[in-house]
Design an enzyme around this catalytic site. Sequence first.
Site, PDB file in Angstrom:
ATOM      1  N   MET A 134       0.690  -4.912  -3.322  1.00 32.20           N
ATOM      2  CA  MET A 134       0.673  -5.943  -2.279  1.00 32.20           C
ATOM      3  C   MET A 134       1.921  -6.807  -2.311  1.00 32.20           C
ATOM      4  O   MET A 134       2.088  -7.677  -1.461  1.00 32.20           O
ATOM      5  CB  MET A 134      -0.548  -6.841  -2.449  1.00 32.20           C
ATOM      6  CG  MET A 134      -1.796  -6.148  -1.968  1.00 32.20           C
ATOM      7  SD  MET A 134      -1.869  -6.091  -0.182  1.00 32.20           S
ATOM      8  CE  MET A 134      -2.522  -7.721   0.143  1.00 32.20           C
ATOM      9  N   CYS A 135       2.744  -6.626  -3.322  1.00 32.55           N
ATOM     10  CA  CYS A 135       4.053  -7.278  -3.343  1.00 32.55           C
ATOM     11  C   CYS A 135       3.978  -8.774  -3.701  1.00 32.55           C
ATOM     12  O   CYS A 135       2.973  -9.426  -3.476  1.00 32.55           O
ATOM     13  CB  CYS A 135       4.774  -7.157  -2.008  1.00 32.55           C
ATOM     14  SG  CYS A 135       4.776  -5.497  -1.300  1.00 32.55           S
ATOM     15  N   ARG A 136       5.063  -9.236  -4.241  1.00 29.47           N
ATOM     16  CA  ARG A 136       5.303 -10.655  -4.537  1.00 29.47           C
ATOM     17  C   ARG A 136       6.729 -10.951  -4.110  1.00 29.47           C
ATOM     18  O   ARG A 136       7.596 -10.093  -4.218  1.00 29.47           O
ATOM     19  CB  ARG A 136       5.175 -10.951  -6.043  1.00 29.47           C
ATOM     20  CG  ARG A 136       3.812 -10.686  -6.676  1.00 29.47           C
ATOM     21  CD  ARG A 136       2.803 -11.774  -6.390  1.00 29.47           C
ATOM     22  NE  ARG A 136       2.077 -11.543  -5.165  1.00 29.47           N
ATOM     23  CZ  ARG A 136       1.116 -12.344  -4.705  1.00 29.47           C
ATOM     24  NH1 ARG A 136       0.771 -13.434  -5.380  1.00 29.47           N
ATOM     25  NH2 ARG A 136       0.516 -12.094  -3.576  1.00 29.47           N
ATOM     26  N   ASN A 154       3.481  -4.881  -9.721  1.00 25.53           N
ATOM     27  CA  ASN A 154       4.355  -4.685  -8.583  1.00 25.53           C
ATOM     28  C   ASN A 154       5.573  -3.910  -9.073  1.00 25.53           C
ATOM     29  O   ASN A 154       6.663  -4.462  -9.219  1.00 25.53           O
ATOM     30  CB  ASN A 154       4.737  -6.033  -7.969  1.00 25.53           C
ATOM     31  CG  ASN A 154       3.529  -6.737  -7.348  1.00 25.53           C
ATOM     32  OD1 ASN A 154       3.178  -6.478  -6.208  1.00 25.53           O
ATOM     33  ND2 ASN A 154       2.872  -7.590  -8.130  1.00 25.53           N
ATOM     34  N   VAL A 180       9.351  -7.979  -5.170  1.00 25.67           N
ATOM     35  CA  VAL A 180       8.891  -6.853  -5.983  1.00 25.67           C
ATOM     36  C   VAL A 180       7.742  -6.179  -5.248  1.00 25.67           C
ATOM     37  O   VAL A 180       6.870  -6.848  -4.683  1.00 25.67           O
ATOM     38  CB  VAL A 180       8.456  -7.278  -7.406  1.00 25.67           C
ATOM     39  CG1 VAL A 180       9.668  -7.739  -8.199  1.00 25.67           C
ATOM     40  CG2 VAL A 180       7.391  -8.373  -7.384  1.00 25.67           C
TER      41      VAL A 180
END
Lengths: 261, 261, 261, 261
Positions: C1-3, C40, C86
Amino acid sequence: MCRWIAYRGETTALEHYVTEPSHSLIAQSIQALESTASINGDGFGLGWYGQHAEPGLYREIRPAWSDENLRYLCRHLQSHLFFAHVRAATGTAITRANCHPFACGQWLFMHNGFLGNWNRWRRRVEALIPDALYPSRIGTTDSEAIFLAMMGAGIEQPLAAAATVLAALSDFVNQSDPGDRFRLTAALANGRDLYAFRYAVNDRANTLYYSESERGIVVVSEPIDRDKNWVAVPENHVLIACAGERARIVPLFERHREAAE
Amino acid sequence: MCRWIAYRGETTALEHYVTEPSHSLIAQSIQALESTASINGDGFGLGWYGQHAEPGLYREIRPAWSDENLRYLCRHLQSHLFFAHVRAATGTAITRANCHPFACGQWLFMHNGFLGNWNRWRRRVEALIPDALYPSRIGTTDSEAIFLAMMGAGIEQPLAAAATVLAALSDFVNQSDPGDRFRLTAALANGRDLYAFRYAVNDRANTLYYSESERGIVVVSEPIDRDKNWVAVPENHVLIACAGERARIVPLFERHREAAE
Amino acid sequence: MCRWIAYRGETTALEHYVTEPSHSLIAQSIQALESTASINGDGFGLGWYGQHAEPGLYREIRPAWSDENLRYLCRHLQSHLFFAHVRAATGTAITRANCHPFACGQWLFMHNGFLGNWNRWRRRVEALIPDALYPSRIGTTDSEAIFLAMMGAGIEQPLAAAATVLAALSDFVNQSDPGDRFRLTAALANGRDLYAFRYAVNDRANTLYYSESERGIVVVSEPIDRDKNWVAVPENHVLIACAGERARIVPLFERHREAAE
Amino acid sequence: MCRWIAYRGETTALEHYVTEPSHSLIAQSIQALESTASINGDGFGLGWYGQHAEPGLYREIRPAWSDENLRYLCRHLQSHLFFAHVRAATGTAITRANCHPFACGQWLFMHNGFLGNWNRWRRRVEALIPDALYPSRIGTTDSEAIFLAMMGAGIEQPLAAAATVLAALSDFVNQSDPGDRFRLTAALANGRDLYAFRYAVNDRANTLYYSESERGIVVVSEPIDRDKNWVAVPENHVLIACAGERARIVPLFERHREAAE
């Protein structure tokens, strides 16, 4: 700290052990349960024996969980003896040459663990590698150096070679005060026979389990499913799974082995 | 056999030297003209000095010609002293750790050439690296070992350190009969001063040119354009481009240097 | 889901926000706390503005935690407006072209979220991209398609363009029964101004926080430390951080914005 | 512009055709002789049929010449029908998803050539892909789009499907004035039968050769050795190598094929 699986038995597609089980090695790459590092995303590798005299290798620095090549290969490669490994690096570079397994001639080796204070002992460990084998040192890990040292210590007698090298390494780490920690849980094979070592100095050994059936034997860092009967290998012992024989477990060092027999 | 470029002068975007010239290093990666290897597609690297005390590094195993990151970085990074290198491997693994430049403390080093029969001399060359610097050996190339040996030979006096190490390496290769070939065309810098070496034993040296102007000096394996005035560095000489001074060329070894002064 | 993290303010080395904080983006790559994906590790990217009219990009498919290039770049690159991201992939390939941020002309965009049932809506979303911008579709993610659709919807008015595209996407997902989920937490910038969107349809929005000081503003998927005062952006709102102004938060859609003014 | 090799015949290790010949595909990756691009270093791929219903794929963005995995796999993989491809990119990204061969269900496809002005025609070509197959578009090349368009045009009748799609593409490029160039030299297989196409519009076709023996048939962009008897496939013809039959060559388009029968 890495996770791995080794198989010897009937020829089978790698996928049945590497990618399909509920807690497969691929699942362990993203969430290991019995490891100090839950993520093993610093590369991976396959090693397998087929019709060629020397084993095949597929090593890659990407995490195992996202490598589509790995899934295709596990589906299509069939072998009677193979290794698979996911890496959690402990200081050395993320390169293919530092991914396990390592191959030298007909031998394969892979490792989970570490030699504490590697930079202090590195030269001494590398000095254990004979000149003739030093060109095979293509990476920089402690694991590869230990393997090549075993190769040089008379790998045709794998238990004796391993005992010689592990004794030397134990001496090294005990020269510091307090002694450096050293953990080694490793697999070694020559295309016919499979050896799995569980050892530690100044520390608890990493986990090591196996499951044996009519079809063959599977040795793992941690169980890959709940279906099979998983037996823990005791610390400082070696599991010997020779072709055509039932597996047996013996103490790692000669004097213990003699006592055990 | 690699191609490289080094720059010292007014602060400038790297692209003016690395990617834009008609026969830029990127063009040389796919078609070098004065190299035994016309293709230098086994990785590349940038090293540069900025506001931080230690240099920056960007190294990648892909060919330089297809790396979009490289183009962005050359456009955005500005430096008064930088190195760029494209690699044609001569036996060691294609890993980032084996790509040039190499950094150690405030020093940068890159190399074009080879030490013939590397596997025979590797241990001896590695033995030239002091224990304190051995942890900095993160790759397996002859180039990195030579650099760390120079670091250990008193890098604060770069010419003396280089002469010491090159003399030792020359002794090694001359111990075989016929002597192994050894070619080294290398750049070394500490953030202020730039040194470029052209040397060979039992062989012709690789080409090395420079062009100096009001704005600074560019040193290259082969000319990157036809606009500038390119001067060949003589064999067995070193180009010294200290901050605030005109470049000068001196023989590599002390007895010659004395005679030259 | 990314950061992700976005910064606008005084020119600073990226490392102060990307690699150094106690719960930095690099730390989040291996263990995010407020994300459905704690790991991530499917690539990462940097985008930054410097002296060049167009932003720089550095994107790589390896995990951020093991990329030594990233550490060097964060130390050496300085910028007054930069993005870092990320990735935890949600189905599309692990390629550099699918890593965030995305650049188009002077604009940068990055995203955390997903458009549920992407394969069903993909062609419709791609159809929102004008022909003139379709060559800029070099990857295959929903994120890049949404960005190019916004570019085509009149990006000079970023709020209106975003509202137009998000309304269209909301219509798409609501055509299924039950409606597909759609979450978007995104950053957009043109070199001067920074916009951060928090939006969801048929689902809760992903978290989004910011911290503002004299020096500038930092916008993050989750707080990078405990030192700063982190403020949550409300769902379905946009944070507007224009150059020279205090940040303000407005509802995403026009009718709400009118009411708010 | 790419180079490739396809094999159908007795089961054999891939190495006998991919890595061992004097002018093997690996040699062609670094120096092709009959190609507009002598260097094919923008990735490569293997596709092969084994015991599994669907083919295996190994694709990588590194140059083929330095990939040690490729050598191991070519030694250990055995197949009765396989493809190998080295890529010289013509504008689309260097990603695994853009490397050939492409797989869809039981079909494999690979391509050498280009559709001139791809950005102008891309949307129209992609529109030829049926919705049901659009999720299989994981890359961005013209080659993959052409393959999926053929899949959608009734791939069970491969010649008719290819003719339909090539006619549509020819119409596209002829809508510009002067007509855009279009070259396609492609291989298609379903696990039993192998088809190789040589076609061009507004240009000369790329070279295509084959060599047939008792053991099987090899189709290549350019001859891999001087030992075999290499026969050129005429322009605008297709080579049909069905399981259990001698290969035959027919004109690509129906009216020609009828005349030829």
